[in-house]
Design an enzyme around this catalytic site. Sequence first.
Site, PDB file in Angstrom:
ATOM      1  N   LYS A 284       0.842  -1.184   0.000  1.00  0.00           N
ATOM      2  CA  LYS A 284       0.000   0.000   0.000  1.00  0.00           C
ATOM      3  C   LYS A 284       0.889   1.251   0.000  1.00  0.00           C
ATOM      4  O   LYS A 284       1.834   1.343   0.770  1.00  0.00           O
ATOM      5  CB  LYS A 284      -0.912  -0.003   1.228  1.00  0.00           C
ATOM      6  CG  LYS A 284      -2.183   0.819   1.041  1.00  0.00           C
ATOM      7  CD  LYS A 284      -3.219   0.528   2.097  1.00  0.00           C
ATOM      8  CE  LYS A 284      -4.537   1.223   1.759  1.00  0.00           C
ATOM      9  NZ  LYS A 284      -5.557   1.041   2.792  1.00  0.00           N
ATOM     10  N   GLU A 370     -19.437  -4.912   9.723  1.00  0.00           N
ATOM     11  CA  GLU A 370     -20.277  -4.117  10.608  1.00  0.00           C
ATOM     12  C   GLU A 370     -21.407  -4.930  11.229  1.00  0.00           C
ATOM     13  O   GLU A 370     -21.739  -4.739  12.409  1.00  0.00           O
ATOM     14  CB  GLU A 370     -20.852  -2.921   9.841  1.00  0.00           C
ATOM     15  CG  GLU A 370     -19.831  -1.879   9.434  1.00  0.00           C
ATOM     16  CD  GLU A 370     -19.067  -2.209   8.168  1.00  0.00           C
ATOM     17  OE1 GLU A 370     -18.198  -1.412   7.778  1.00  0.00           O
ATOM     18  OE2 GLU A 370     -19.348  -3.264   7.550  1.00  0.00           O
ATOM     19  N   ARG A 398     -25.111  -1.139   6.830  1.00  0.00           N
ATOM     20  CA  ARG A 398     -24.886  -2.545   6.541  1.00  0.00           C
ATOM     21  C   ARG A 398     -25.284  -3.442   7.705  1.00  0.00           C
ATOM     22  O   ARG A 398     -25.217  -4.670   7.589  1.00  0.00           O
ATOM     23  CB  ARG A 398     -23.402  -2.748   6.208  1.00  0.00           C
ATOM     24  CG  ARG A 398     -22.950  -1.960   4.991  1.00  0.00           C
ATOM     25  CD  ARG A 398     -21.473  -1.579   5.039  1.00  0.00           C
ATOM     26  NE  ARG A 398     -20.594  -2.726   5.034  1.00  0.00           N
ATOM     27  CZ  ARG A 398     -20.057  -3.265   3.948  1.00  0.00           C
ATOM     28  NH1 ARG A 398     -20.322  -2.750   2.761  1.00  0.00           N
ATOM     29  NH2 ARG A 398     -19.250  -4.296   4.033  1.00  0.00           N
TER      30      ARG A 398
END
Length: 624
Positions: A284, A370, A398
Amino acid sequence: MSQRIIDILNSPQDLKQLSIEELEIVACEIREEIVTVTSETGGHVASSLGAVEIIVALHSLLDSPTDKIVFDVGHQAYAHKILTGRLPQFNTLRTYGGVSGFTKPEESPHDMHPSGHASDSLSVALGLAKARDLRGSDEKVIAVIGDAALAGGMAFEALNHIGHEQTKMIIILNDNEMSISRNVGALMKHFGYMRASDQYRQTRDSLQEILSNQGRMGQSLVSFGRNVRDSMKQLVIPRTMIFEQLGILCTAPIDGHNIAALQETLTNVMNTDGPVLVHVVTKKGAGFEHAENSPEVFHGVGPYDIETGKVLKKKPKAPTYTQVFSDALMAEAAKNEDIVALTAAMKDGTGLSDFAETYPERFVDVGITEGHAVGMAAGLAIGGKKPVVAVYSTFMQRAVDQLIIDNALPDLSVVFCLDRAGFVGDDGPTHHGVFDLAYSRMIPNMKILTPSNEAELVHALHTALALSGPVVIRYPRGEAEGATLPKEPKVLEIGKSSVVRKGSDVALLAFGRMLAPTLGAAELLSKKGIEARVVDMRWAKPLDKAAIKAAASTKLVVTIEEGVIEGGVGQAVLEELSRLQRAVPTLTLGIPDRFIGQGSMAVLLEEVGLDAKGISAAVKKRLG
């Protein structure tokens, strides 16, 4: 300065004419463009830098948009945008009316779906592959998903179905060990085993050949398990079987920054009869030292200095709401050892870093799951703890089923702290937290606090922790109002509002941070001879019925909320007014029934008429 290759590319098909060396130059130019633009606009820098070579390799082999590339989350797709005709406008990234920071179909036919929430790409890609099969066409379908997103429940459901369908599609697993915060969980350990076993295919094939030639015993070993593929993998590298057990062929890990290796692997698997997962290991922030060293900071960052990597921030007049929540929770946790904080891959973003460091045994990061976080909170509450779930408003969408069934139905004492409620600015419609009032208000047993400033947020958290039953607290992104913080928080009276300005002509009922522009509107109205009563409603549920009844004595009752009007708290006020059995002129102000794009907070509030001028103009128009 010599002309860049990316400046003369008319379409991604032009990449097919370039050599590997030229494609590597293209990748460098894209990376430089991303860094240059995002240093001015901010953005999801680290994730997009990490995916550059993947995207270059894909577009050099595919025929987009006939061939379909489905990005998970979409914030890793900056290189995709640059290669698909948006380079001239790329400097408008994340600005009002400019290029979106996420994939957006109305922006380009190369963008398959409006990605912004994790773990949905596999389902969308499978749907595209199924539609292709039903049509009898032969376009390729590729999903690009990160290792953190793959841990989401929806992704697992899709993997199971993909294995069952056995249709042709490619899953590129972008494995960078990061999400918003560092990835956690058993699946991340699984990827660690895979990264350490990059020779498993060769070993498997060699061992299979040897055993097959060793008579009945060897052949029995080869046949062990469901099939040869599974059995040999279990013999060679146990615990790396999850994908092939689901019926998805999995490649050995490859370097995600090696275009030649990516091209070779993708070319080899594109004609495979069935689903294939290509395991790509990336870094990343690759190619930009500051993003490589601080990927959490550069996950989603504002403007920054390229040379130093220092984020350019104006000197704040007040702390952020997130910081105020963090400090208030730390103070509460010091007094109450039953408090347990949970989040879903956003420890830093929700302000829980200090809590996690101070109370590691009382902190839980579940990853990008979640629904699991909210379900686990229910179990903690049943077990006698006081869970505090801190999640962005847009992501709590969600977990609505878990809010209803796991928490509200048994009336459990769980506090849900919804950061980034209302507009979030540059991230746009996939991230605006404008639906939480509607989806939480409908739930029985749920109480909803809408603090109007940082002092009210401190009181709201203290109140929520003192109450029984589930409580939602919603607060916005960014700098708070500059209110003086209380030395000792107080328990707010349930369903009781506060009159902050007197007036008898109109009543302005404000929810949350809409109090500040509402007070501004009241001053503008006063200059026109209209005296407005301004009420900080504090609670979206239960509502202050006495305050609403008192408001009905004015010429006009106005509700102001930074949430959708349809199903919002303004409509709840209208329901209450209807019970008075007399005609009461009303006006509900909020987010209109459409998706709002990206832009600065001030611009977006002005667009929907929720700034002081917009509110006062709407009131004057309604009064005639």
